[in-house]
Design a protein around this motif. Structure first.
Motif, PDB file in Angstrom:
ATOM      1  N   ARG B 227       0.845  -1.200   0.000  1.00 43.82           N
ATOM      2  CA  ARG B 227       0.000   0.000   0.000  1.00 43.82           C
ATOM      3  C   ARG B 227       0.879   1.248   0.000  1.00 43.82           C
ATOM      4  O   ARG B 227       0.656   2.183  -0.766  1.00 43.82           O
ATOM      5  N   PHE B 277      -5.414  -0.712  -4.204  1.00 43.61           N
ATOM      6  CA  PHE B 277      -5.121  -1.541  -3.027  1.00 43.61           C
ATOM      7  C   PHE B 277      -6.315  -1.624  -2.079  1.00 43.61           C
ATOM      8  O   PHE B 277      -6.724  -2.716  -1.672  1.00 43.61           O
ATOM      9  N   ASP B 278      -6.857  -0.465  -1.724  1.00 45.11           N
ATOM     10  CA  ASP B 278      -7.911  -0.469  -0.700  1.00 45.11           C
ATOM     11  C   ASP B 278      -9.141  -1.246  -1.156  1.00 45.11           C
ATOM     12  O   ASP B 278      -9.802  -1.919  -0.358  1.00 45.11           O
ATOM     13  N   TRP B 281      -8.277  -4.835  -0.850  1.00 46.39           N
ATOM     14  CA  TRP B 281      -8.190  -5.168   0.573  1.00 46.39           C
ATOM     15  C   TRP B 281      -9.598  -5.321   1.180  1.00 46.39           C
ATOM     16  O   TRP B 281      -9.837  -6.217   1.985  1.00 46.39           O
TER      17      TRP B 281
END
Lengths: 471, 479
Positions: B227, B277-278, B281
């Motif tokens: 991240r 990424f988030d 995730w």
């Protein structure tokens, strides 16, 4: 072209052997070797082959001039001129950028130089060319009247790109004529195979492990990992370079050339002085005979002389401060040993002296390799080994050690003279005739199995750089 | 005595000649078989990649040495019985480690193929949630592959590292690497693209590697913080020069509204960044990365696409609107061949695909520029990652007649791009896909008269700081 490549083993070398043994006359065989050597170099450096041939030509002319000149003063002048001319390309390609960086740092100037790639093996063939001129000047070798033979001496492919640095005086007569038989060929193949396995089995495996640890983010490597990583690196660099030397010596033997040994189990040394008699012997003896002794040797200012030689040795390995520091580090250790340490070790009782010596050598050698490895961030890199700002251990290094432990053990065992000791033992047990036959059978079996294993490892291996090519 | 010596001499000679003959014969046999083999392989099934072809040999490639390097690669890649040798090597490399001495030291449980489910941080097997787009109904684990923790048996903690691959509990993970200096080079090259294509938006989308899923457990701190690395690249992109003048005629804006109609001239950095990424995730409990392969799944790629679409000013298509299909049988992915680790064979994967709604056709150009035509960007035969856009090829062109003409994108990608490209058919009329590992194309020349709306760099994070990759991207710009 790499020795440890399928192209070399299954195309280049068979083609060369067929051509070489098809022709009978020495002159034809020399021509075959020269042609294939030039192809070998051009394969990696299609442009700089002109530089290499040009350098040989310049030395050929200087050789003729030195040979014709009677006056010692004029001979010396020609020698100095030849050395300057030899060093110019090396300086331009290898050190110019480094030097301008220093000048820019010291003075308020902005000198820029074009980035140029380092020609393959330039450090090695430059030194070989100088060796010819030195030997001629000192009278230990005859002037080579044939340009083709001089070109063959310097461009001979086994030692062209990564040594050993073969001195002209050692090979002069072999260039003219060589005696060889089937035993030489078998012995050469055996030696080549041993070097191949050193490279592809041990050095490459250790190299992958070392890079996985040392090449990672500085903040993510532990103290334990750093030491394990440098241990792998120590094995990688030894097996990589000595493996290459073995292959070079073996290939030379196949064609009737006898090169001197370049490594003699350096990791069993009990002090730095001994280590440098066993490690990269051809470079050490080059600097000893052509630099250290001429500037005074042990006769006067030996400490100064040693310091100069070791700074140059460091610089030879690369145009970067870490290599200079590495060279100076060994220079200081050698001076300290000569002045004090060796006498101190000698005064200790036998077993204690041995233990202290080996611990001392392990520490200084591994720390030396950390200086050698970290060309960009020497402070951060070496700091990890001292535990500065990093954790004690982490799972990756432990896993990496576990997954390569057998290779590391094998590497450690064969870094000692186990094979010669076993061979010596067998020699005592068996009658001489049987020993010779058994030894030949064992070596043949090893060669066959080793080439098969090497082929298997090369087929899927994309990791294949020779460390010493960059020097 | 003389007779004895003579007999020994003869024996010695015979042994030497016999030894040499055996070695030379075997050597020459292999050399000949290799040299004269017919039909050299072009694809490695084991490695799921195209093998090196014979390089172009001309004055230019000889002078720069690429012809020689190419021949070297060609000989190695197409060596006689190479696949067999590679597999043998992988088996042999087991001997490098302590397992040789300790045997299976109980460090890992061999999980039956059906019992593969990722564990969450608490060690629980992840099960489908109730939402419409959960793995169970929307394409996650097969129904039978969702055991309870007790059914899966004792799953000992384990760690294993080889060739950048980590085995943790019941899946293999690819680890990430990142170097700031390399990433800066990448962004600098992307800026060169912006200069070369002044009317085109330049977008970077680095895909995290599967080791991102291990964040938050015992590996945190030990693994690269992907991240953080992505945020650093994002900052580099945002620091690129303002493109307001350079892209005055740009038809799109990354920060614009939700449909192509709202696209307007851009004011923003020269190089734009899509941070995924988030989003990944947030969906880490789903089947977004394969267990035995280094790629993300189509579902993982979908979440990345959603980020891209949002940022590019499109309304992302819902995954539920696409037809979910399981293609072929469960398979073992590339991480097995990368490591040769037998344990990975237990981590079987299932190939889920989401078929785009809009009809389209796909032309694939192979390395000899032969054309293969397909009726879809997802193939239904075979069963591995190559089903997406027919795998890695020098150039692929997808046409979607239902989308507005003139809306086009060039995707310069590694294999991570394959699973995401089919989703782009929801928006673009023409999608050009270039994989520079498999062929060289002069982009300036090819797109001289073809307007491009967007250029998307889509590859896994490691490549964003890999110098050779950056160099390859730069080479594509050569005149």
């Amino acid at each position: 072209m790499l020795f440890s490549s399928l192209l070399f083993i299954y195309i280049f070398l068979p083609a060369l052997l067929i051509c070489y043994f098809t022709v009978r006359r020495n002159s034809q065989r020399r021509a075959v070797l020269l042609l294939f050597s030039l192809v070998f170099y051009a394969w990696g450096e299609p442009v700089y082959i002109i530089l290499m041939i040009g350098l040989v030509f310049v030395n050929y002319i200087f050789g003729l001039l030195i040979n014709k000149t009677e006056s010692l003063r004029e001979r010396r002048l020609l020698l100095i001129l030849a050395v300057i001319v030899d060093l110019c390309p090396l300086f331009f390609f290898k050190y110019l950028s480094f030097m301008t960086g220093i000048i820019n740092g010291l003075f308020p100037v902005e000198i820029s130089v074009p980035g140029v790639a380092l020609p393959l093996g330039i450090s090695f063939f430059t030194f070989q060319a100088m060796s010819y001129i030195f030997d001629l000047y000192r009278g230990t070798a005859e002037c080579q009247k044939s340009f083709a033979r001089l070109l063959l001496y310097i461009s001979f492919f086994p030692q062209l790109v990564a040594g050993p640095i073969v001195r002209y005086a050692d090979i002069e007569k072999q260039l003219e004529d060589r005696k060889m038989n089937i035993e030489d060929i078998n012995e050469g193949l055996f030696r080549f195979t041993a070097g191949l396995l050193k490279k592809v089995l041990i050095a490459n495996t250790c190299g992958r492990a070392a890079d996985a640890i040392l090449g990672a983010d500085l903040n993510r490597t532990s103290v334990f990992g750093s030491w394990i990583g440098i241990l792998f690196y120590a094995m990688q660099i030894y097996y990589d370079f000595s493996g290459y030397s073995d292959m070079a010596i073996g290939l030379g033997r196949i064609f009737g050339f006898r090169f001197k040994e370049n490594f003699n189990y350096p990791y069993i040394s009990r002090n730095v002085t001994e280590f440098w008699r066993r490690w990269h012997i051809s470079l050490g003896s080059f600097f000893r005979d052509y630099v250290y002794i001429p500037i005074g040797g042990n006769r006067r200012y030996w400490a100064r002389n040693a310091f100069i030689v070791w700074s140059l040795t460091g610089l030879w390995h690369g145009a970067s401060w870490n290599f200079v520091i590495w060279g100076v580090y060994y220079g200081i250790l050698l001076i300290a040993e000569k002045a004090l340490l060796l006498r101190l070790f000698a005064r200790l009782p036998g077993i204690i002296s041995a233990v202290v010596s080996y611990v001392y050598m392990a520490a200084v050698t591994l720390f030396g390799w950390t200086l050698f490895y970290f060309s960009d961030n020497i402070i951060g890199g070496t700091g990890r080994f001292l535990g500065i700002g990093v954790q004690a251990s982490e799972i990756f290094s432990i896993a990496l050690l576990r997954d390569n432990a057998v290779i590391l053990i094998v590497a450690a065992v064969f870094a000692a003279p186990v094979v010669p000791a076993l061979s010596c033992r067998m020699k005592k047990i068996l009658p001489e005739n049987r020993y010779v036959i058994a030894s030949r059978v064992a070596k043949t079996a090893f060669t066959a199995a080793g080439i098969a294993l090497g082929t298997m490892l090369l087929a899927g291996s994309s990791y294949n750089p020779f460390l010493y090519f960059r020097f | 005595m003389k007779m004895k010596e003579s007999r020994f001499g003869r024996t010695n000679k015979i042994v030497n000649i016999s030894g040499f003959t055996v070695i030379a014969a075997a050597w020459l046999l292999v050399a000949s078989l290799n040299l004269f083999q017919k039909d050299r392989p072009e694809i490695s099934e084991a490695e799921q990649r195209a093998l090196a072809g014979f390089p172009e040999v001309n004055i230019s490639t000889v002078v720069d040495g690429s012809a020689f390097r190419g021949i070297d690669n060609f000989v190695t890649d197409t060596f006689f019985m190479r696949d067999f040798l590679v597999k043998s090597q992988q088996k042999f490399s087991v001997l490098y480690g302590l397992d040789l001495i300790t045997g299976d030291s109980g460090r890992i449980a061999y999980i039956p193929p059906a019992a593969t489910g990722r564990q969450d941080e608490a060690g629980q097997i992840v099960t489908p949630d109730a939402s419409g787009e959960s793995p169970g109904s929307g394409g996650g684990f097969p129904e039978e592959a969702v055991p309870t923790f007790s059914e899966a048996g004792q799953l000992p903690e384990t760690d294993y590292l080889k060739n950048g691959v980590l085995i943790y509990k019941n899946a293999a993970y690819s680890m990430a690497d990142y170097y700031e200096a390399g990433a800066r080079q990448f962004v600098a090259v992307a800026e060169q693209y912006a200069d070369a294509f002044p009317h085109t938006r330049i977008i970077i989308l680095p895909a995290p590697l599967s080791a991102m899923l291990l964040d938050g457990n015992e590996f945190k701190g030990a693994l690269l913080d992907q991240r953080q690395s992505l945020l650093e690249i994002q900052a580099m992109c945002e620091a690129t020069a303002d493109s307001s003048t350079a892209v005055a005629e740009t038809p799109g804006d990354l920060s614009a509204g939700s449909s192509p109609d709202t696209i307007r001239p851009a004011i923003g950095p020269k190089v734009r960044f899509v941070f995924v990424f988030d989003e990944l995730w947030a969906h880490r409990g789903e089947y977004i990365y394969f267990y035995s392969d280094h790629h993300w799944t189509a579902r993982g790629a979908y979440y990345a696409y959603r980020c891209f679409a949002g940022a590019a000013g499109f309304q992302p298509a819902g995954i539920s609107s696409m037809k979910e299909t399981i293609i072929g049988e469960p398979f073992v992915g590339g991480l097995y061949t990368f490591t040769g680790d037998e344990r990975i064979k237990a981590f079987r994967d299932t190939l889920y695909a989401y078929f785009p709604v809009k009809p389209h056709t796909m032309k694939v150009y192979d390395k000899d520029w032969n054309i293969m035509e397909f009726g879809s960007s997802i193939l239904t035969f075979g069963s591995n990652y190559s089903n997406f856009i027919a795998g890695d090829n020098p150039l692929t062109v997808i046409n979607v007649p239902d989308n507005p003409e003139g809306l086009s994108i060039l995707v310069i990608k590694d294999s991570y791009g394959n699973a995401m490209v089919p989703f782009l058919t929801e928006h673009y009329n023409t999608i050009y896909v270039v994989d520079p590992r498999h062929g060289s194309i002069k982009l300036r020349e090819y797109f001289k008269n073809i307007p491009l709306t967007d250029i998307l760099f889509l590859n896994h994070l490691n490549l964003n700081s890999t110098t050779s990759w950056v160099q390859t991207l730069q080479n594509l710009l050569a005149e």
